[in-house]
Motif scaffolding. Structure first.
Motif, PDB file in Angstrom:
ATOM      1  N   GLN A   1       0.814  -1.206   0.000  1.00  0.00           N
ATOM      2  CA  GLN A   1       0.000   0.000   0.000  1.00  0.00           C
ATOM      3  C   GLN A   1       0.855   1.267   0.000  1.00  0.00           C
ATOM      4  O   GLN A   1       0.345   2.364  -0.220  1.00  0.00           O
ATOM      5  N   ASP A   2       2.143   1.136   0.218  1.00  0.00           N
ATOM      6  CA  ASP A   2       3.150   2.184  -0.019  1.00  0.00           C
ATOM      7  C   ASP A   2       3.889   1.782  -1.291  1.00  0.00           C
ATOM      8  O   ASP A   2       4.567   0.749  -1.326  1.00  0.00           O
ATOM      9  N   VAL A   3       3.761   2.580  -2.352  1.00  0.00           N
ATOM     10  CA  VAL A   3       4.354   2.205  -3.642  1.00  0.00           C
ATOM     11  C   VAL A   3       5.863   2.039  -3.523  1.00  0.00           C
ATOM     12  O   VAL A   3       6.463   1.207  -4.205  1.00  0.00           O
TER      13      VAL A   3
ATOM     14  N   LEU B   1      -0.640   2.941   3.525  1.00  0.00           N
ATOM     15  CA  LEU B   1      -1.221   4.025   2.746  1.00  0.00           C
ATOM     16  C   LEU B   1      -1.303   5.282   3.606  1.00  0.00           C
ATOM     17  O   LEU B   1      -0.938   6.385   3.169  1.00  0.00           O
ATOM     18  N   ALA B   2      -1.780   5.116   4.842  1.00  0.00           N
ATOM     19  CA  ALA B   2      -1.883   6.251   5.761  1.00  0.00           C
ATOM     20  C   ALA B   2      -0.513   6.843   6.061  1.00  0.00           C
ATOM     21  O   ALA B   2      -0.325   8.065   6.061  1.00  0.00           O
TER      22      ALA B   2
ATOM     23  N   ARG C   1      -9.252  14.708   5.354  1.00  0.00           N
ATOM     24  CA  ARG C   1      -8.293  13.693   4.917  1.00  0.00           C
ATOM     25  C   ARG C   1      -8.058  12.631   5.980  1.00  0.00           C
ATOM     26  O   ARG C   1      -7.016  12.585   6.642  1.00  0.00           O
ATOM     27  N   TYR C   2      -9.035  11.750   6.163  1.00  0.00           N
ATOM     28  CA  TYR C   2      -8.841  10.576   7.008  1.00  0.00           C
ATOM     29  C   TYR C   2      -9.689   9.443   6.460  1.00  0.00           C
ATOM     30  O   TYR C   2     -10.635   9.657   5.707  1.00  0.00           O
ATOM     31  N   LEU C   3      -9.321   8.244   6.857  1.00  0.00           N
ATOM     32  CA  LEU C   3      -9.900   7.034   6.287  1.00  0.00           C
ATOM     33  C   LEU C   3     -10.634   6.246   7.356  1.00  0.00           C
ATOM     34  O   LEU C   3     -10.075   5.940   8.409  1.00  0.00           O
TER      35      LEU C   3
END
Length: 514
Positions: free
Chosen positions: A350-352, A419-420, A407-409
């Protein structure tokens, strides 16, 4: 590429399974035969290997890597593989890992990408869980690796309940993804030492833990005795790891029992493989696993308060608790489905930037297996790394365009910590403890308050969970909140590659939160 080997059991199984799906890997193809655990890893390998590799994944698209059971076709593919790639860090179900490790040919590279990628500058983060429960969240945990006994990732640690005393029945069970219960402990039918307490045993790999629900049919004090063993390999004599008794105060004043009271936070009945002892490992003040400490079961009481009294659901799968509408005291499981994991968040891709580290490790592994293709593997990796660099910039810019206040999930699956962390969109929490079952009225009220208090504009579900979360969808509609899609572990007919997945997620976040 090589002559495969087959155990007698596998030969018999393959012969008897003539109607199964065609097998992708074989000994008659000149390409490098690659097996991966998931479709995401298979996609990365194809981008590096191009036409020189034939790739198939064990876990099919739209299936759950945490709970998938391998088929005979999967086993046969493993047998023919020239190289294998898993994510690991306990992402995949133990059955997938065992199928891989037990059936690969001698000397075939067996690469755990999440662990190996740290040598290529991949960044790993702790797995932080916060279900915002108002009771203690109790699981089972294995600490340590057992390497001094020869244990590896295919070894099993068995935590067995051997005795329960108390005024009613004690049941520890897991609610699987479609609502079916799987039992770890059930005192209603007694305990069978002749069978090794098989029906009251949780089986975990080393250095892992799992969540479950704990139900008590009557108020009072319960004492649960458990013992632990390490099975290094199938058929080997188990290593005894200890025995301990744990005390629960159910619907009564826990201080009247005496000792330290654990009534909140995340706690586990833990066995330490290296120290060969059982204890409670708990974080009563919140903050996640990094803040858990050791507690002596002899002087500690686990509180199951009066507010844990819940109605038994109407589904047939819950008849073991009693009649629908009757009440039991229950500590909830808190997360969806079978969920065995370790201390580190395994969803690195999830982090490229971490996916790029995977690609570099895949490139070097393929060169080691097929040196004649080294130039092609380097070209493929270089081209794909450039594409991923552009993807990383796109995801960062897209999420940065979301107003900071929005901007939160909020999601139902703890797959998005990277990702976060990488793109500055904090995971605000989980909107419902267990979308596999129909929430109670109290759960619905709590969900509504959560959405109001967080002032969320949208909640996010993975497409394969949407059909199981009708109440979330209804409440979101009532509150004027969108339910949007996000992909975590798997592809489907809409998203078929890693690049498509990450672009989709970034676009979905921007569209729904802006």
């Amino acid at each position: 590429m090589r002559t495969p080997w087959l155990t007698a059991a596998v030969v018999a199984a393959v012969v008897l399974s003539g109607c199964t799906a065609p097998v992708a890997l074989s000994d008659s193809d000149e390409r490098v035969q690659v097996v991966t655990t998931t479709g995401i890893l298979a996609d990365l390998v194809r981008n590096v290997g191009g036409d020189r590799v034939l790739v198939d994944s064990i876990v099919p698209d739209d299936a759950d890597a945490h709970g998938y059971e391998p088929t005979l076709r999967d086993v046969r593919n493993v047998v023919y593989a020239d190289v294998a790639f898993s994510n690991y860090l306990l992402l995949e179900a133990q059955s997938v890992i065992k199928a891989l490790d037990a059936n690969l040919g001698e000397g075939v590279p067996n690469i755990s990408l999440a662990e190996g990628a740290t040598k290529y500058a991949a960044e790993i983060i702790p797995l932080v869980e916060d279900a915002s429960l108002d009771t203690i969240w109790l699981g089972m945990r294995v600490r340590g690796t057992g390497r001094q006994y020869g244990a590896n990732r295919s070894s099993d640690v068995l935590l067995s309940a051997t005795e329960v005393s108390g005024p009613g029945d004690l049941v520890a069970y897991l609610t699987e993804s479609f609502g079916d219960p799987e039992f770890y402990v059930n005192s209603a039918d007694g305990f069978d030492p002749a069978g090794g307490y098989r029906d009251d045993t949780a089986v975990l790999p080393p250095d892992a833990h799992t969540h479950m629900s704990w139900a008590f049919t009557e108020p009072g004090v319960y004492r649960l005795t458990m013992e632990a063993r390490l099975a290094v390999a199938h058929g080997s004599k188990p290593v005894e790891l200890g025995r301990q008794t744990f005390t629960f105060a159910v619907g009564v004043d826990p201080h009247s029992v005496g000792g330290t009271v654990l009534g909140a936070g995340h706690a586990d009945i833990a066995v330490d493989v290296d120290q060969r002892r059982l204890y409670l490992y708990a974080d009563p003040h919140g903050g996640g696993e990094a803040h858990q400490e050791t507690y002596d079961p002899a002087t500690t009481v686990i509180e199951v308060p009066g507010k844990a009294l819940k109605q038994i659901p109407s589904g047939r799968g819950y008849r073991f608790l009693g009649r629908p509408g009757d009440k039991v005291y229950q500590l909830p499981q808190a997360v969806l489905g079978r969920h065995v994991h370790g201390e580190i968040d395994p969803h690195l891709w999830q982090d490229v930037g971490n996916a790029q580290s995977y690609v570099e490790l895949i490139r070097d592994t393929l060169i080691g297996v097929d040196p004649a293709g080294a130039a092609g593997y380097r070209r493929g990796a270089d081209a794909y790394l450039a594409e991923l660099t552009a993807l990383d910039a796109y995801v960062a810019a897209t999420i940065a365009a979301i107003p900071p206040a929005n901007r939160y999930l909020v999601t139902t699956h703890d797959a998005f910590g990277y990702l976060a962390h990488a793109y500055g969109i904090p995971v605000a929490g989980f909107v419902t403890p267990n979308p596999a079952t129909e929430p109670s009225l109290a759960d619905r009220v709590k969900l509504t308050e959560t959405i109001r208090n967080l002032r969320v504009r949208a909640v996010f579900l993975e497409p394969n969970l949407r059909a199981r979360s009708s109440t979330l969808v209804e409440v979101a509609k009532e509150q004027g909140v969108r339910v949007c899609s996000i992909y975590g572990d798997t592809f489907d007919g809409t998203v078929e590659t890693y690049v498509q997945m990450m672009r989709f997620n970034a676009d979905s976040l921007k569209e729904c939160l802006s």
